[in-house]
Every structure is written in structure tokens, then in C-alpha cells.
Design a protein around this motif. Structure first.
Motif, mmCIF file in Angstrom:
data_model
loop_
_atom_site.group_PDB
_atom_site.id
_atom_site.type_symbol
_atom_site.label_atom_id
_atom_site.label_comp_id
_atom_site.label_asym_id
_atom_site.label_seq_id
_atom_site.Cartn_x
_atom_site.Cartn_y
_atom_site.Cartn_z
ATOM 1 N N ASN A 111 0.713 -1.326 -0.059
ATOM 2 C CA ASN A 111 0.074 -0.054 -0.010
ATOM 3 C C ASN A 111 0.796 1.282 -0.130
ATOM 4 O O ASN A 111 1.312 1.614 0.953
ATOM 5 C CB ASN A 111 -0.906 0.099 1.188
ATOM 6 N N THR A 112 0.973 1.748 -1.272
ATOM 7 C CA THR A 112 2.038 2.991 -1.386
ATOM 8 C C THR A 112 1.320 4.383 -0.285
ATOM 9 O O THR A 112 2.183 5.020 -0.151
ATOM 10 C CB THR A 112 2.007 3.486 -2.682
ATOM 11 N N LYS A 113 0.166 4.173 -0.087
ATOM 12 C CA LYS A 113 -0.282 5.227 0.868
ATOM 13 C C LYS A 113 -0.229 4.999 2.289
ATOM 14 O O LYS A 113 -0.330 5.896 3.245
ATOM 15 C CB LYS A 113 -1.709 5.617 0.645
ATOM 16 N N SER A 114 0.328 3.962 2.804
ATOM 17 C CA SER A 114 0.577 3.181 4.128
ATOM 18 C C SER A 114 1.510 4.654 4.678
ATOM 19 O O SER A 114 2.735 4.815 4.222
ATOM 20 C CB SER A 114 1.186 1.931 4.061
ATOM 21 N N GLU A 115 1.485 4.777 6.042
ATOM 22 C CA GLU A 115 2.582 5.483 6.700
ATOM 23 C C GLU A 115 3.964 4.718 7.043
ATOM 24 O O GLU A 115 4.713 5.602 7.051
ATOM 25 C CB GLU A 115 2.139 5.809 8.255
ATOM 26 N N LEU A 116 3.964 3.599 6.758
ATOM 27 C CA LEU A 116 5.138 2.733 6.832
ATOM 28 C C LEU A 116 5.707 2.535 5.386
ATOM 29 O O LEU A 116 6.813 1.874 5.336
ATOM 30 C CB LEU A 116 4.966 1.379 7.464
ATOM 31 N N TYR A 117 5.027 2.966 4.348
ATOM 32 C CA TYR A 117 5.733 2.819 3.000
ATOM 33 C C TYR A 117 6.992 3.250 2.834
ATOM 34 O O TYR A 117 7.742 2.419 2.247
ATOM 35 C CB TYR A 117 4.648 3.280 1.823
ATOM 36 N N ARG A 118 7.505 4.450 3.170
ATOM 37 C CA ARG A 118 8.825 4.900 3.061
ATOM 38 C C ARG A 118 9.593 4.275 3.796
ATOM 39 O O ARG A 118 10.896 3.958 3.440
ATOM 40 C CB ARG A 118 8.707 6.420 3.399
ATOM 41 N N THR A 119 9.495 3.941 5.032
ATOM 42 C CA THR A 119 10.366 2.962 5.868
ATOM 43 C C THR A 119 10.433 1.742 5.145
ATOM 44 O O THR A 119 11.604 1.211 5.090
ATOM 45 C CB THR A 119 9.503 2.986 7.296
ATOM 46 N N GLU B 30 21.791 5.284 10.070
ATOM 47 C CA GLU B 30 21.535 6.708 8.970
ATOM 48 C C GLU B 30 21.583 6.235 7.818
ATOM 49 O O GLU B 30 22.953 5.611 7.471
ATOM 50 C CB GLU B 30 22.824 7.500 9.424
ATOM 51 N N VAL B 31 20.678 6.458 7.042
ATOM 52 C CA VAL B 31 20.730 5.978 5.425
ATOM 53 C C VAL B 31 20.450 7.156 4.445
ATOM 54 O O VAL B 31 19.434 7.964 4.466
ATOM 55 C CB VAL B 31 19.743 4.995 5.085
ATOM 56 N N ASN B 32 21.507 7.669 3.868
ATOM 57 C CA ASN B 32 21.383 8.685 2.826
ATOM 58 C C ASN B 32 21.897 8.053 1.348
ATOM 59 O O ASN B 32 22.755 7.486 1.448
ATOM 60 C CB ASN B 32 22.545 9.828 3.185
ATOM 61 N N PHE B 33 21.086 8.678 0.458
ATOM 62 C CA PHE B 33 21.235 8.204 -0.837
ATOM 63 C C PHE B 33 20.659 9.199 -1.887
ATOM 64 O O PHE B 33 19.847 10.261 -1.487
ATOM 65 C CB PHE B 33 20.367 6.784 -1.102
ATOM 66 N N ILE B 34 21.013 9.097 -3.097
ATOM 67 C CA ILE B 34 20.391 10.040 -4.246
ATOM 68 C C ILE B 34 19.102 8.917 -4.588
ATOM 69 O O ILE B 34 19.325 8.044 -5.094
ATOM 70 C CB ILE B 34 21.374 10.249 -5.354
ATOM 71 N N ASN B 35 17.922 9.611 -4.567
ATOM 72 C CA ASN B 35 16.944 9.055 -5.365
ATOM 73 C C ASN B 35 16.895 8.988 -6.934
ATOM 74 O O ASN B 35 17.663 9.428 -7.377
ATOM 75 C CB ASN B 35 15.590 9.376 -4.545
ATOM 76 N N GLY B 36 15.788 8.120 -7.372
ATOM 77 C CA GLY B 36 15.509 8.048 -8.702
ATOM 78 C C GLY B 36 15.463 9.500 -9.541
ATOM 79 O O GLY B 36 15.740 9.337 -10.783
ATOM 80 N N GLU B 37 14.994 10.560 -8.961
ATOM 81 C CA GLU B 37 14.860 11.696 -9.361
ATOM 82 C C GLU B 37 16.156 12.473 -9.321
ATOM 83 O O GLU B 37 15.999 13.736 -9.642
ATOM 84 C CB GLU B 37 13.839 12.534 -8.892
ATOM 85 N N GLY B 38 17.183 11.851 -8.668
ATOM 86 C CA GLY B 38 18.368 12.718 -8.833
ATOM 87 C C GLY B 38 18.571 13.517 -7.485
ATOM 88 O O GLY B 38 19.495 14.401 -7.263
ATOM 89 N N LYS B 39 17.603 13.350 -6.587
ATOM 90 C CA LYS B 39 17.649 14.308 -5.463
ATOM 91 C C LYS B 39 18.034 13.649 -4.120
ATOM 92 O O LYS B 39 17.809 12.220 -3.895
ATOM 93 C CB LYS B 39 16.024 14.791 -4.961
ATOM 94 N N PRO B 40 18.890 14.023 -3.119
ATOM 95 C CA PRO B 40 19.209 13.511 -2.129
ATOM 96 C C PRO B 40 18.139 13.189 -1.080
ATOM 97 O O PRO B 40 17.126 14.102 -0.874
ATOM 98 C CB PRO B 40 20.222 14.536 -1.457
ATOM 99 N N GLU B 41 18.121 12.018 -0.278
ATOM 100 C CA GLU B 41 17.202 11.745 0.702
ATOM 101 C C GLU B 41 18.006 11.522 1.952
ATOM 102 O O GLU B 41 19.133 10.752 1.677
ATOM 103 C CB GLU B 41 16.344 10.612 0.503
#
Length: 103
Positions: free
Chosen positions: A23-31, A59-70
Motif C-alpha cells: 500500500n503506497t499510501k501506508s504511513e510505513l511505505y517510505r520506511t 543513518e541512510v542517505n542516498f540519491i533517489n531516482g529523481e536525482g535528489k538527496p534523501e
């Protein structure tokens, strides 16, 4: 600060995140996405924080599919990771210690 002597390999997805993956709308989807990245990477991770409940955080940092840091922090459920022996290093023992770190 805590001195620890292991890295973490995340190997399993917790059941609540498996459910959230449907469920992409779930509060836990990003996690779920961050946890899945940790598993799929097969990398070893330094522990960022061990909180007052002995919960391990990364701590997890990366560049996402749109080229932006997360920038993320994620707590790991027991049984979803392995500890791999490594040289000693320090991890935070509370969020209050962040202000005292010198980077």
C-alpha cells in the motif's frame, strides 16, 4: 556515546513493513523502501545510534531516482539483521549527544 565493535547487515524485512509494501499510501511505505534498500544493497552499515531501549538505528542517505538527496534514519527490528565483527567505533547513545559530536 557507545563504543561498539560490529557492523550491521540487514537481511530480513519486518512483517509490518511487508504488509506496508502492498500500500503506497501506508504511513510505513517510505520506511519499507529504506529497509528494502538496506537489504538489497547487501552492504555492511555502521550503527548510528543505540537508544535507551537498546534499539539499533542506522543513518541512510542516498540519491533517489529523481536525482535528489534523501536523508533517513531507521530503527532495526531484532531478528532482521546480523552483527558482523569490526573495529571498534562510537555510536550515539541518545539524540541529545548529537550536539556534542565534532565532525
Amino acid at each position: 556515546m557507545k563504543i561498539i565493535d560490529y557492523l550491521v547487515q540487514v537481511t530480513n524485512l519486518p512483517s509490518d513493513l511487508l504488509e506496508a509494501s502492498q500500500n503506497t499510501k501506508s504511513e510505513l511505505y517510505r520506511t519499507y523502501r529504506v529497509y528494502k534498500l538496506l537489504i538489497d544493497s547487501k552492504l555492511l552499515w555502521k550503527v548510528w545510534l543505540i537508544d535507551e531501549h537498546e534499539q539499533v538505528w542506522l543513518e541512510v542517505n542516498f540519491i533517489n531516482g529523481e536525482g535528489k538527496p534523501e536523508f533517513h534514519t531507521v530503527s532495526l527490528d531484532k531478528g532482521t539483521y546480523q552483527e558482523i565483527g569490526f573495529d571498534s567505533y562510537t555510536a550515539l547513545s541518545s539524540l541529545e549527544s548529537i550536539g556534542t559530536n565534532k565532525y
